[in-house]
Design an enzyme around this catalytic site. Sequence first.
Site, short mmCIF file in Angstrom:
data_model
loop_
_atom_site.label_atom_id
_atom_site.label_comp_id
_atom_site.label_asym_id
_atom_site.label_seq_id
_atom_site.Cartn_x
_atom_site.Cartn_y
_atom_site.Cartn_z
N CYS A 270 0.44 3.52 2.77
CA CYS A 270 0.85 3.14 4.13
C CYS A 270 2.31 3.37 4.23
CB CYS A 270 0.74 1.56 4.45
SG CYS A 270 -1.09 1.14 4.33
N CYS B 120 0.78 -1.16 -0.17
CA CYS B 120 0.20 0.02 -0.09
C CYS B 120 0.92 1.25 0.04
CB CYS B 120 -0.92 0.05 1.23
SG CYS B 120 -1.75 1.60 1.57
#
Length: 126
Positions: free
Chosen positions: A45, A42
């Site tokens: 993230c 991600c």
Amino acid sequence: MVIKHHVTGYDKFLEFMEKLKVDEPIFVLYSGTKLDNGKSWCPDCVEAEPFIEEAVNTAPENSHFIHVEVGDRPFWKDLKCPFRINPKTKLSSLPTISRWGTQKKLEGEHLLDVELIKMLLHDDDD
């Protein structure tokens, strides 16, 4: 000092939370599972990680910070992903930090602001 934990996967997360019986605040970071290179699949993230880490180091004494890797991208993208549909987690985006047992959470681009994260970690107004 904040007490840090790390859990991977939905079932292990539920099991961990069932066993965690504490009176101190519990904060949960949900993020994409890390790849072999040590970075999450991600990109949001990965981008938020340094801001989160800086803020978490200021968390209240004896609070618990649980980093949960939710799974791989196909698992997360499934609209029936248990992290999305469980009323206790009810995630809509990654990364997300929540104060367990409350409606308080920050998600997405809000996790690029250290001061916002610190506000969540230090907010005692339940």
